[in-house]
Design a protein around this motif. Structure first.
Motif, PDB file in Angstrom:
ATOM      1  N   ASP A  63     115.838  47.506 -96.114  1.00  0.00           N
ATOM      2  CA  ASP A  63     114.921  48.611 -96.610  1.00  0.00           C
ATOM      3  C   ASP A  63     115.015  49.111 -97.857  1.00  0.00           C
ATOM      4  N   GLY A  64     115.968  48.462 -98.784  1.00  0.00           N
ATOM      5  CA  GLY A  64     116.089  48.741-100.145  1.00  0.00           C
ATOM      6  C   GLY A  64     116.965  49.956-100.648  1.00  0.00           C
ATOM      7  N   PHE A  65     117.604  50.583 -99.624  1.00  0.00           N
ATOM      8  CA  PHE A  65     118.625  51.588 -99.781  1.00  0.00           C
ATOM      9  C   PHE A  65     119.851  51.331-100.506  1.00  0.00           C
ATOM     10  N   LEU A  66     120.435  50.207 -99.831  1.00  0.00           N
ATOM     11  CA  LEU A  66     121.837  49.787-100.390  1.00  0.00           C
ATOM     12  C   LEU A  66     121.854  48.341-101.263  1.00  0.00           C
ATOM     13  N   SER A  81     126.778  49.957-102.408  1.00  0.00           N
ATOM     14  CA  SER A  81     126.220  51.041-103.016  1.00  0.00           C
ATOM     15  C   SER A  81     124.934  51.379-103.130  1.00  0.00           C
ATOM     16  N   LEU A  82     124.652  52.606-103.364  1.00  0.00           N
ATOM     17  CA  LEU A  82     123.375  53.052-103.210  1.00  0.00           C
ATOM     18  C   LEU A  82     122.295  52.443-104.489  1.00  0.00           C
ATOM     19  N   GLY A  86     117.664  54.709-102.360  1.00  0.00           N
ATOM     20  CA  GLY A  86     118.679  54.897-101.435  1.00  0.00           C
ATOM     21  C   GLY A  86     119.353  56.259-101.671  1.00  0.00           C
ATOM     22  N   ARG A  87     119.541  56.566-103.128  1.00  0.00           N
ATOM     23  CA  ARG A  87     120.073  57.808-103.363  1.00  0.00           C
ATOM     24  C   ARG A  87     119.370  58.838-103.245  1.00  0.00           C
ATOM     25  N   GLU A  88     118.079  58.475-103.236  1.00  0.00           N
ATOM     26  CA  GLU A  88     116.894  59.775-102.867  1.00  0.00           C
ATOM     27  C   GLU A  88     116.899  60.158-101.488  1.00  0.00           C
TER      28      GLU A  88
END
Length: 120
Positions: A63-66, A81-82, A86-88
């Motif tokens: 999904d593109g978060f990690l 890592s994010l 992912g950080r958002e």
């Protein structure tokens, strides 16, 4: 195309499911703090099986978060890592998780009152 999580076939429902799943929330919340190795994440998200952690990490990476950083060393080392996306997302679910921690006693009191009223 307008995106509405309320629409039955909206693709945002799948994203919401991944981000707010039991293990998705815990993995994202852990990674807000810093990057983790697989074994560290497993300890941080206590109770998750190796299989479920692997599945959750793959889903969140897809999904593109990690970001998965595999280093060619002996023994193999993989860090997670994010991404910015992912950080958002992690900050949003972490805020909900923290709210849940703060308000659990109120929810438990509401449940007790409901159960008492239903049994009367």
């Amino acid at each position: 195309m307008q995106v509405s999580v309320k629409a039955p076939m909206c693709p945002s429902r799948g994203v919401l499911e991944h981000v707010t799943s039991r293990w998705g929330v815990l993995v994202l919340a852990a990674l807000v703090e810093r990057p983790y190795r697989f074994s560290e994440l497993r300890r941080e998200a206590a109770g998750i099986s190796e299989k479920m952690l692997t599945q959750t990490l793959r889903t969140l990476e897809r999904d593109g978060f990690l970001r998965r950083d595999a280093q060619a060393v002996i023994p193999p080392r993989v860090d997670y890592s994010l991404t910015d996306l992912g950080r958002e997302a992690a900050e949003q679910v972490w805020a909900l998780a923290r709210w849940t921690e703060r308000r659990t006693a109120d929810v438990q009191a509401a449940r007790a009152a409901y159960d008492e009223a239903r049994s009367a």
